[in-house]
Design an enzyme around this catalytic site. Structure first.
Site, PDB file in Angstrom:
ATOM      1  N   LYS A  46      30.224 -14.602 -30.963  1.00  0.00           N
ATOM      2  CA  LYS A  46      28.911 -13.939 -30.999  1.00  0.00           C
ATOM      3  C   LYS A  46      29.137 -12.454 -30.778  1.00  0.00           C
ATOM      4  O   LYS A  46      30.144 -12.050 -30.193  1.00  0.00           O
ATOM      5  CB  LYS A  46      28.015 -14.496 -29.890  1.00  0.00           C
ATOM      6  CG  LYS A  46      26.546 -14.249 -30.095  1.00  0.00           C
ATOM      7  CD  LYS A  46      25.908 -15.244 -31.053  1.00  0.00           C
ATOM      8  CE  LYS A  46      24.479 -14.848 -31.396  1.00  0.00           C
ATOM      9  NZ  LYS A  46      23.798 -15.875 -32.184  1.00  0.00           N
TER      10      LYS A  46
ATOM     11  N   ASP B 101      21.193 -12.359 -36.223  1.00  0.00           N
ATOM     12  CA  ASP B 101      20.526 -12.954 -35.052  1.00  0.00           C
ATOM     13  C   ASP B 101      19.331 -12.034 -34.791  1.00  0.00           C
ATOM     14  O   ASP B 101      18.878 -11.330 -35.717  1.00  0.00           O
ATOM     15  CB  ASP B 101      21.486 -13.040 -33.853  1.00  0.00           C
ATOM     16  CG  ASP B 101      20.931 -13.875 -32.696  1.00  0.00           C
ATOM     17  OD1 ASP B 101      20.961 -15.108 -32.784  1.00  0.00           O
ATOM     18  OD2 ASP B 101      20.440 -13.291 -31.703  1.00  0.00           O
TER      19      ASP B 101
HETATM   20  P1  NDP Z   1      14.199 -12.043 -35.058  1.00  0.00           P
HETATM   21  O1  NDP Z   1      14.667 -10.715 -34.622  1.00  0.00           O
HETATM   22  O2  NDP Z   1      13.976 -12.287 -36.503  1.00  0.00           O
HETATM   23  O3  NDP Z   1      12.855 -12.423 -34.294  1.00  0.00           O
HETATM   24  C1  NDP Z   1      12.806 -12.503 -32.908  1.00  0.00           C
HETATM   25  C2  NDP Z   1      11.381 -12.782 -32.497  1.00  0.00           C
HETATM   26  O4  NDP Z   1      11.344 -13.071 -31.119  1.00  0.00           O
HETATM   27  C3  NDP Z   1      10.444 -11.609 -32.725  1.00  0.00           C
HETATM   28  O5  NDP Z   1       9.159 -12.087 -32.979  1.00  0.00           O
HETATM   29  C4  NDP Z   1      10.520 -10.898 -31.382  1.00  0.00           C
HETATM   30  O6  NDP Z   1       9.387 -10.087 -31.094  1.00  0.00           O
HETATM   31  C5  NDP Z   1      10.587 -12.059 -30.429  1.00  0.00           C
HETATM   32  N1  NDP Z   1      11.298 -11.634 -29.217  1.00  0.00           N
HETATM   33  C6  NDP Z   1      12.584 -11.203 -29.136  1.00  0.00           C
HETATM   34  N2  NDP Z   1      12.874 -10.859 -27.873  1.00  0.00           N
HETATM   35  C7  NDP Z   1      11.769 -11.098 -27.170  1.00  0.00           C
HETATM   36  C8  NDP Z   1      11.442 -10.961 -25.821  1.00  0.00           C
HETATM   37  N3  NDP Z   1      12.343 -10.488 -24.928  1.00  0.00           N
HETATM   38  N4  NDP Z   1      10.208 -11.321 -25.421  1.00  0.00           N
HETATM   39  C9  NDP Z   1       9.306 -11.806 -26.307  1.00  0.00           C
HETATM   40  N5  NDP Z   1       9.552 -11.937 -27.615  1.00  0.00           N
HETATM   41  C10 NDP Z   1      10.767 -11.600 -28.029  1.00  0.00           C
HETATM   42  O7  NDP Z   1      15.270 -13.085 -34.465  1.00  0.00           O
HETATM   43  P2  NDP Z   1      15.556 -14.566 -34.921  1.00  0.00           P
HETATM   44  O8  NDP Z   1      14.297 -15.217 -35.354  1.00  0.00           O
HETATM   45  O9  NDP Z   1      16.730 -14.553 -35.825  1.00  0.00           O
HETATM   46  O10 NDP Z   1      16.076 -15.232 -33.550  1.00  0.00           O
HETATM   47  C11 NDP Z   1      15.185 -15.867 -32.616  1.00  0.00           C
HETATM   48  C12 NDP Z   1      15.972 -16.774 -31.703  1.00  0.00           C
HETATM   49  O11 NDP Z   1      16.649 -17.782 -32.481  1.00  0.00           O
HETATM   50  C13 NDP Z   1      17.080 -16.123 -30.872  1.00  0.00           C
HETATM   51  O12 NDP Z   1      17.204 -16.805 -29.644  1.00  0.00           O
HETATM   52  C14 NDP Z   1      18.320 -16.374 -31.705  1.00  0.00           C
HETATM   53  O13 NDP Z   1      19.501 -16.318 -30.936  1.00  0.00           O
HETATM   54  C15 NDP Z   1      18.034 -17.781 -32.184  1.00  0.00           C
HETATM   55  N6  NDP Z   1      18.782 -18.207 -33.355  1.00  0.00           N
HETATM   56  C16 NDP Z   1      18.706 -17.515 -34.536  1.00  0.00           C
HETATM   57  C17 NDP Z   1      19.399 -17.944 -35.641  1.00  0.00           C
HETATM   58  C18 NDP Z   1      19.242 -17.299 -36.975  1.00  0.00           C
HETATM   59  O14 NDP Z   1      19.742 -17.878 -37.960  1.00  0.00           O
HETATM   60  N7  NDP Z   1      18.562 -16.175 -37.093  1.00  0.00           N
HETATM   61  C19 NDP Z   1      20.320 -19.112 -35.556  1.00  0.00           C
HETATM   62  C20 NDP Z   1      20.247 -19.826 -34.294  1.00  0.00           C
HETATM   63  C21 NDP Z   1      19.531 -19.354 -33.243  1.00  0.00           C
HETATM   64  P3  NDP Z   1       9.538  -8.474 -31.089  1.00  0.00           P
HETATM   65  O15 NDP Z   1       9.634  -8.108 -32.531  1.00  0.00           O
HETATM   66  O16 NDP Z   1       8.315  -7.985 -30.410  1.00  0.00           O
HETATM   67  O17 NDP Z   1      10.796  -8.180 -30.313  1.00  0.00           O
END
Ligand code: NDP
Length: 447
Positions: free
Chosen positions: A127, A167
């Site tokens: 990672k 991510d």
């Molecule tokens: P994105 O950046 O596309 O989206 C993240 C989302 O979560 C946004 O809506 C963001 O809101 C919100 N968010 C992030 N941090 C916070 C926080 N501290 N408090 C509240 N809301 C928060 O990321 P992903 O969708 O790719 O990833 C989301 C999760 O899924 C993570 O845990 C990631 O590790 C996991 N994941 C992702 C994979 C992938 O293929 N993308 C694979 C496996 C797991 P804002 O814009 O306001 O920050």
């Protein structure tokens, strides 16, 4: 409480990695699950497998200097933790978010080892990321940051060495800048070195959708094991990024009614069901805030600033934002409101206390390392297509993803049963993921 050998190893991990609470949390959860096989497998102890597994094979920390639009030099910190290569090249995403530090990257890398093992595909765990915040930055700033980041990272990568992906904060735009820089620096069109690429330049259909789709499919499998389904159920999703958007899409395809989405400013509830096109327009195209969804959607939707999306009554919960976003209080609220299944789209979104609440209430709980493995599995399918210079259809790739998620679900369930913890997907995922990695490490000797 851990048994004394596991406790000694865990104490050792705590001493060697101070100030990294998320990493400790991830390690502890795995250790707790492994208690059930401790006595049956003295060889794991003889080979100090847990001690070796908890220590990354390599950790890279580097300076990322870049110039912002005002001409001011900014400095961020870059990380890549190459955790374990027993089953294949290091594989795992890059996260760009101000909260990123070494402990966060280690927690994610550690989880990734077992998740990747569970997919049944030949990928090790890693990672990376940076404390860079892409929010509010221009395309030019993001590009210059990515170029600087890759100027250092490229020497550690390779399709047989380390294959990053996206991510939080790293989507198609960032992967484009990163891949373009890698290509220029190495003078090689090595498509299999990064996944999540654009469809015209080596990307795979379904990769974008895979994590969210997979989390919903995993939930459907858990429900089916209990003679239930998505049909007519209210679905709560947190986040509005890559994972959340496609979890919403698949939940709807499966017959559910997704009613929530959120970001770090608050959440929206839409009683008519989330309008996916509007959400995508605001989040994927305009990079806007979730409040705009309620403003543009009309009467059925309302925005709640701050607060907890888990207060909304729902039958199925798909937490898809970030780590530790769902605590014990939220879990109790969900249980009180009759939740049937919780499938983690994000990595470790439920705190250990929340997981305990779900366990004690007998709720079907799918941990992230199983439930969100569809993303990395489809990344491995992207690597397969790159290696054979091929591009599969959407239908074929989605079928492969669905089958992989069903296999992961069955493996977790069977393993949990085998070790005397029927229905416990946490134990099933950790034990099944661990065994393959541990056995490979023993086969390789002490290296
Ligand atoms: P994105 O950046 O596309 O989206 C993240 C989302 O979560 C946004 O809506 C963001 O809101 C919100 N968010 C992030 N941090 C916070 C926080 N501290 N408090 C509240 N809301 C928060 O990321 P992903 O969708 O790719 O990833 C989301 C999760 O899924 C993570 O845990 C990631 O590790 C996991 N994941 C992702 C994979 C992938 O293929 N993308 C694979 C496996 C797991 P804002 O814009 O306001 O920050």
């Amino acid at each position: 409480m851990l048994d004394s050998t596991l406790q000694d190893t865990y104490d050792h991990v705590l001493r060697r990695n101070p100030g990294e609470p998320e990493f400790h949390q991830a390690v502890r959860e795995v250790f707790e699950s492994l208690e059930v096989i401790q006595n049956r497998h003295p060889e794991y102890q003889d080979h100090s497998i847990l001690m070796r597994l908890s220590e990354p094979e390599r950790q890279i920390i580097f300076r990322v200097p870049w110039v912002d639009d005002k001409g001011v030099v900014q400095v961020n910190r870059g990380f890549r933790v190459e955790y374990n290569s027993a089953l294949g090249p290091y594989k795992g995403g890059l996260r760009f978010h101000p909260s990123v530090n070494l402990g966060i990257v280690k927690f994610l890398g550690f989880e990734q080892i077992f998740k990747n093992s569970l997919t049944g595909l030949p990928i090790g765990g890693g990672k990376g990321g940076s404390d860079f915040d892409p929010r509010g930055r221009s395309d030019g700033e993001v590009m210059r940051f990515c170029q600087s980041f890759m100027t250092e990272l490229h020497r550690h990568m390779g399709e047989y060495t380390d294959v990053p992906a996206g991510d939080i904060g790293v989507g198609a735009r960032e992967i484009g800048y990163l891949f373009g820089t890698y290509k220029r620096l190495t003078n090689r069109y090595e498509a299999g070195v990064l996944t999540g690429k654009g469809l015209d330049w080596g990307g795979s259909l379904v990769r974008k959708e895979a994590t969210g789709y997979g989390a919903a499919i995993f939930a459907a499998e858990m429900l089916e094991a209990r003679d239930a389904s998505f049909e007519g159920r209210r679905v709560g999703v947190s986040g509005s990024g890559n994972v959340a958007i496609y979890a919403i899409e698949k939940a709807r395809q499966l017959g559910g009614l997704p009613v929530t989405a959120s970001d770090s400013s608050g959440y929206v509830v839409d009683e008519k069901g989330i309008d996916l096109e509007l959400l995508q327009q605001i989040k994927e195209v305009e990079r806007g805030r979730i409040a705009e969804y309620a403003e543009r959607r009309g009467d059925s939707a309302r925005f709640v600033a701050g607060g907890s999306v888990w207060d909304v009554p729902m039958d199925i919960a798909l937490p898809s934002a970030t780590q530790n976003e769902l605590d014990a209080d939220s879990a109790r609220t969900l249980v009180k409101n009759g939740v049937l299944a919780v499938s983690e789209g994000a990595n470790m979104p439920c705190t250990p206390d929340a997981v305990t609440v779900f366990r004690e209430a007998g709720i079907a709980f799918g941990p992230g390392k199983a439930a969100n493995a569809g993303g990395v599995a489809t990344s491995a399918l992207e690597m397969q297509q790159n290696a054979s210079r091929d591009a599969w259809s959407f239908a074929h790739t989605e079928e492969r993803l669905t089958q992989i998620m069903k296999n992961i679900h069955a493996t977790c369930l069977e393993t949990a049963e085998e070790v005397g913890r029927p229905g416990d997907y946490v134990v099933g995922a950790n034990v099944a993921g661990f065994r393959k990695v541990a056995d490979a490490m023993i086969a390789f000797g002490v290296i």
